[in-house]
Design a protein around this motif. Structure first.
Motif, mmCIF file in Angstrom:
data_model
loop_
_atom_site.group_PDB
_atom_site.id
_atom_site.type_symbol
_atom_site.label_atom_id
_atom_site.label_comp_id
_atom_site.label_asym_id
_atom_site.label_seq_id
_atom_site.Cartn_x
_atom_site.Cartn_y
_atom_site.Cartn_z
ATOM 1 N N ASP A 203 -17.609 -8.698 10.285
ATOM 2 C CA ASP A 203 -17.951 -8.007 9.040
ATOM 3 C C ASP A 203 -18.119 -8.975 7.880
ATOM 4 O OD1 ASP A 203 -18.520 -5.668 7.643
ATOM 5 O OD2 ASP A 203 -16.468 -5.469 6.931
ATOM 6 N N LYS A 204 -17.623 -10.209 8.029
ATOM 7 C CA LYS A 204 -17.729 -11.212 6.957
ATOM 8 C C LYS A 204 -18.934 -12.144 7.147
ATOM 9 C CE LYS A 204 -12.741 -11.364 5.984
ATOM 10 N NZ LYS A 204 -12.360 -10.207 6.790
ATOM 11 N N TYR A 205 -19.820 -11.796 8.075
ATOM 12 C CA TYR A 205 -20.938 -12.690 8.400
ATOM 13 C C TYR A 205 -21.835 -12.933 7.181
ATOM 14 C CZ TYR A 205 -24.893 -14.624 11.002
ATOM 15 O OH TYR A 205 -25.892 -15.438 11.464
ATOM 16 N N ASP A 206 -22.168 -11.886 6.430
ATOM 17 C CA ASP A 206 -23.053 -12.042 5.273
ATOM 18 C C ASP A 206 -22.442 -12.955 4.222
ATOM 19 O OD1 ASP A 206 -24.972 -10.444 6.382
ATOM 20 O OD2 ASP A 206 -24.366 -8.631 5.323
ATOM 21 N N ARG A 207 -21.122 -12.917 4.078
ATOM 22 C CA ARG A 207 -20.453 -13.694 3.027
ATOM 23 C C ARG A 207 -20.108 -15.112 3.464
ATOM 24 N NH1 ARG A 207 -15.029 -14.008 1.437
ATOM 25 N NH2 ARG A 207 -14.427 -12.362 2.904
ATOM 26 N N LEU A 208 -19.669 -15.265 4.707
ATOM 27 C CA LEU A 208 -19.190 -16.577 5.160
ATOM 28 C C LEU A 208 -20.188 -17.347 5.998
ATOM 29 C CD1 LEU A 208 -15.520 -15.658 6.160
ATOM 30 C CD2 LEU A 208 -16.359 -16.538 3.972
ATOM 31 N N GLY A 209 -21.212 -16.659 6.533
ATOM 32 C CA GLY A 209 -22.171 -17.345 7.390
ATOM 33 C C GLY A 209 -21.606 -17.600 8.780
ATOM 34 N N ALA A 210 -22.428 -18.206 9.631
ATOM 35 C CA ALA A 210 -22.066 -18.392 11.037
ATOM 36 C C ALA A 210 -20.832 -19.267 11.204
ATOM 37 C CB ALA A 210 -23.248 -18.983 11.799
ATOM 38 N N GLU A 211 -20.742 -20.357 10.445
ATOM 39 C CA GLU A 211 -19.625 -21.275 10.638
ATOM 40 C C GLU A 211 -18.297 -20.674 10.183
ATOM 41 O OE1 GLU A 211 -19.611 -24.009 12.466
ATOM 42 O OE2 GLU A 211 -21.645 -23.310 12.869
ATOM 43 N N GLY A 212 -18.349 -19.926 9.082
ATOM 44 C CA GLY A 212 -17.133 -19.270 8.620
ATOM 45 C C GLY A 212 -16.631 -18.245 9.624
ATOM 46 N N VAL A 213 -17.568 -17.474 10.184
ATOM 47 C CA VAL A 213 -17.191 -16.478 11.186
ATOM 48 C C VAL A 213 -16.682 -17.159 12.449
ATOM 49 C CG1 VAL A 213 -18.074 -14.650 12.692
ATOM 50 C CG2 VAL A 213 -18.737 -14.712 10.277
ATOM 51 N N ARG A 214 -17.297 -18.278 12.828
ATOM 52 C CA ARG A 214 -16.849 -18.997 14.029
ATOM 53 C C ARG A 214 -15.375 -19.411 13.888
ATOM 54 N NH1 ARG A 214 -19.168 -21.521 18.278
ATOM 55 N NH2 ARG A 214 -21.287 -21.255 17.445
ATOM 56 N N LEU A 215 -14.986 -19.861 12.704
ATOM 57 C CA LEU A 215 -13.596 -20.242 12.487
ATOM 58 C C LEU A 215 -12.666 -19.032 12.644
ATOM 59 C CD1 LEU A 215 -13.996 -22.603 9.397
ATOM 60 C CD2 LEU A 215 -13.443 -23.283 11.745
ATOM 61 N N LEU A 216 -13.096 -17.868 12.092
ATOM 62 C CA LEU A 216 -12.272 -16.668 12.185
ATOM 63 C C LEU A 216 -12.226 -16.121 13.608
ATOM 64 C CD1 LEU A 216 -13.278 -14.795 8.911
ATOM 65 C CD2 LEU A 216 -11.132 -15.981 9.383
ATOM 66 N N LEU A 217 -13.247 -16.378 14.383
ATOM 67 C CA LEU A 217 -13.229 -15.968 15.788
ATOM 68 C C LEU A 217 -12.322 -16.882 16.608
ATOM 69 C CD1 LEU A 217 -17.021 -15.204 16.368
ATOM 70 C CD2 LEU A 217 -15.167 -13.530 16.141
ATOM 71 N N GLY A 218 -12.136 -18.113 16.146
ATOM 72 C CA GLY A 218 -11.297 -19.079 16.871
ATOM 73 C C GLY A 218 -9.877 -19.087 16.366
ATOM 74 N N GLU A 219 -9.418 -20.263 15.924
ATOM 75 C CA GLU A 219 -8.022 -20.416 15.512
ATOM 76 C C GLU A 219 -7.737 -19.851 14.130
ATOM 77 O OE1 GLU A 219 -5.608 -21.370 17.526
ATOM 78 O OE2 GLU A 219 -7.217 -21.368 19.026
ATOM 79 N N GLY A 220 -8.752 -19.844 13.259
ATOM 80 C CA GLY A 220 -8.529 -19.318 11.917
ATOM 81 C C GLY A 220 -9.288 -20.119 10.878
ATOM 82 N N ARG A 221 -9.191 -19.682 9.626
ATOM 83 C CA ARG A 221 -9.971 -20.305 8.554
ATOM 84 C C ARG A 221 -9.128 -20.423 7.297
ATOM 85 N NH1 ARG A 221 -12.761 -18.215 4.203
ATOM 86 N NH2 ARG A 221 -14.508 -19.483 3.445
ATOM 87 N N LYS A 222 -9.235 -21.579 6.620
ATOM 88 C CA LYS A 222 -8.593 -21.797 5.330
ATOM 89 C C LYS A 222 -9.653 -21.636 4.241
ATOM 90 C CE LYS A 222 -5.558 -25.066 4.901
ATOM 91 N NZ LYS A 222 -4.914 -26.401 4.760
ATOM 92 N N ASP A 223 -9.398 -20.772 3.258
ATOM 93 C CA ASP A 223 -10.395 -20.546 2.210
ATOM 94 C C ASP A 223 -10.253 -21.588 1.106
ATOM 95 O OD1 ASP A 223 -8.264 -19.787 0.604
ATOM 96 O OD2 ASP A 223 -8.608 -17.647 0.875
ATOM 97 N N ASP A 224 -11.055 -21.461 0.057
ATOM 98 C CA ASP A 224 -11.084 -22.453 -1.016
ATOM 99 C C ASP A 224 -9.756 -22.557 -1.751
ATOM 100 O OD1 ASP A 224 -13.698 -22.992 -0.389
ATOM 101 O OD2 ASP A 224 -14.542 -21.645 -1.904
ATOM 102 N N SER A 225 -8.972 -21.463 -1.749
ATOM 103 C CA SER A 225 -7.691 -21.483 -2.451
ATOM 104 C C SER A 225 -6.588 -22.114 -1.614
ATOM 105 C CB SER A 225 -7.277 -20.054 -2.822
ATOM 106 O OG SER A 225 -6.970 -19.306 -1.655
ATOM 107 N N GLY A 226 -6.901 -22.370 -0.335
ATOM 108 C CA GLY A 226 -5.895 -22.936 0.547
ATOM 109 C C GLY A 226 -5.208 -21.928 1.435
ATOM 110 N N ASP A 227 -5.470 -20.624 1.211
ATOM 111 C CA ASP A 227 -4.876 -19.583 2.049
ATOM 112 C C ASP A 227 -5.492 -19.621 3.442
ATOM 113 O OD1 ASP A 227 -3.275 -18.738 0.000
ATOM 114 O OD2 ASP A 227 -4.650 -17.150 -0.658
#
Length: 489
Positions: A203-227
């Motif tokens: 559901d975050k594909y439009d906002r994060l793009g393919a690479e952002g979604v790939r991270l969320l599909l895998g181990e996880g993603r750290k955003d710009d704030s560090g969360d």
């Protein structure tokens, strides 16, 4: 001496998440609702009203597992100790109505409804606890033909509301093809854990793009704030399949479906969903709606609720947010198939499909592009001589008899204050009959809109007084015609 007690004065304040609305905003919403419901009626849908309160158990999935059921809904206990809740949407009451009156209703049952709904959720910017929904649903008609009709009606309603076909894209997908994708990568749609994490990432594909979604599909993603957001834990191959599915959308619906089928492999539920989408696309193309609606597997919202095709309308033009940044506006309505809702009451599956137009979102979109309707106030007849009030009321009545909204000023102030009042009321025109006009059997019709425009170009008071192009003095019998001319400008 006894001390005098102060009388209690409640503080004038609104509950959080609720708002007062007045004037132009309400008139613009009412006008938009008339146009949308006219489209629904033209398709043969009839209006329905249901109570603001429903028994809480009728709301189904919104019931929390607590003693007091007020999570997500506003609830109270009746005198017979049964819990009632303000309706969360218009669809759950529809399901209850159909189940309660099933034998006496025509099948399919086609209804539209406009009504207020309430949500006991944390309020935020643009997020309210009370708002209006405008729905149309067909109950008792299976996919895919009722779904195609719902999408066409949805498109027509949005266009009638004020957005052209070029302004909006209707994206269409299906819960079944999503189930087919998850099945193909070894997951189960019914398992809310890992499958839910995958869907939220998609559901975050439009906002994060393919690479952002790939991270969320895998181990996880750290955003710009560090969360850090923990991912779904998919393998590289599983993630590749999901992204290939997400990237299947194209200008060609047949091409999109072919790519989606390739990812889903031998999934029977996925194939069934793709077949339904193919039939919907064929109908939309045949009736000239193909350019407005496209198959897009990135539509993943509401899949716990829907059972088949889903669709949403997304504004294509950019808008400027509060920070001055250019952003995509987003969705202005959605819909889909929900064959299990009436089943909660009947025990047997009753197919249903519907759409909901976001009227507040549409009004905001039009305002963001500078196309909000300017609702004007009534013609104001000034009251300059107290003993002449019956005459002023007759003037207003003559205008109303010709379909022109009009009122007499009743505040008791002088002319300057009356003109200021007319301006605050949004009046385009005022009618003036003072002592001089009365003596000659005439009235003055003043065009406030034209006067405001001309005041920006006239360079001197002498020039303004000499021309007075924004007001005209006519015989009393010509007042209505003069007002019509002014309003016509």
């Amino acid at each position: 001496m006894a001390k005098k007690q102060k009388s209690f004065r409640p503080k004038a304040r609104r509950p959080r998440g609720f708002r007062d609305r007045a004037g132009a905003e309400i008139l613009a919403e009412q006008a938009m609702l008339r146009r949308i419901t006219a489209v629904y009626a033209s398709y043969g849908f009839a209006p329905l009203e249901t109570p603001a309160f429903e028994y809480t158990d009728a709301l189904g999935k919104f019931l929390p597992d607590v003693d007091r059921p007020n999570q997500g809904v506003f609830s109270l206990q009746d005198d017979d100790e049964q819990w009632m809740s303000l309706r969360y949407d218009l669809t759950a009451p529809l399901a209850r109505h159909v189940a309660e009156n099933y034998d006496g209703l025509p099948k399919p049952f086609r209804r539209y409804q406009v009504g207020t709904v309430w949500r006991n959720e944390k309020p935020g910017p643009g997020r309210f606890r009370e708002f209006t929904q405008c729905d149309a649903d067909t109950v008792g008609a299976p996919a895919p033909h009722a779904d195609a009709e719902a999408i066409m009606m949805f498109a027509d309603a949005i266009e009638a509301a004020g957005l052209s076909a070029e302004d909006v894209t209707i994206r269409v997908s299906s819960r079944k093809v999503m189930s087919g994708l998850l099945e193909a990568i070894g997951l189960d749609m019914g398992e809310s854990g890992q499958s839910g994490t995958v869907l939220r990432a998609m559901d975050k594909y439009d906002r994060l793009g393919a690479e952002g979604v790939r991270l969320l599909l895998g181990e996880g993603r750290k955003d710009d704030s560090g969360d850090f957001t923990k991912g779904a834990g998919l393998s590289a191959g599983q993630s590749d399949a999901v992204l290939a599915f997400m990237e299947a959308a194209s200008e060609d619906n047949a091409g999109a479906l072919s790519a989606m089928r390739g990812v889903m492999g031998q999934s029977a539920i996925g194939a069934e969903g793709a077949d339904e989408l193919s039939a919907i696309a064929e109908t939309l193309d045949a009736l000239g709606y193909g350019a407005r609606a496209k198959i897009d597997p990135s539509v993943v919202r509401g899949l716990d609720y829907y059972t088949g095709p889903v669709f949403e309308a997304e504004v294509t033009f950019p808008v400027t947010n509060e920070k001055g940044e250019e952003v995509v506006f987003g969705s202005v309505g959605s819909g889909g198939r929900y064959d299990d809702l009436v089943k909660r009451f009947k025990g047997t599956e009753v197919p249903a499909v519907g759409c909901s137009v976001g009227v507040s979102r549409l009004l905001t979109a039009l305002a963001a592009r500078g196309e909000a309707e300017a609702a004007r106030g009534p013609v104001v007849v000034l009251a300059l001589e107290a003993e002449r009030m019956p005459v002023y009321h007759r003037m207003a009545a003559d205008l109303r008899a010709q379909g022109i909204a009009a009122e007499v000023y009743l505040g008791g102030s002088g002319m300057r204050a009356q003109l200021k009042y007319a301006d605050r009321r949004g009046a385009s025109v005022v009618v003036i009959q003072g002592e001089d006009e009365r003596a000659e059997g005439k009235v003055t019709v003043k065009d406030l809109d034209l006067g405001a425009k001309l005041s920006q170009t006239v360079e001197s008071n002498e020039e303004w007084r000499a021309g007075q192009p924004a007001q005209v003095t006519v015989a009393e019998g010509e007042m209505v015609a003069a007002v019509k001319r002014a309003l016509g400008r």
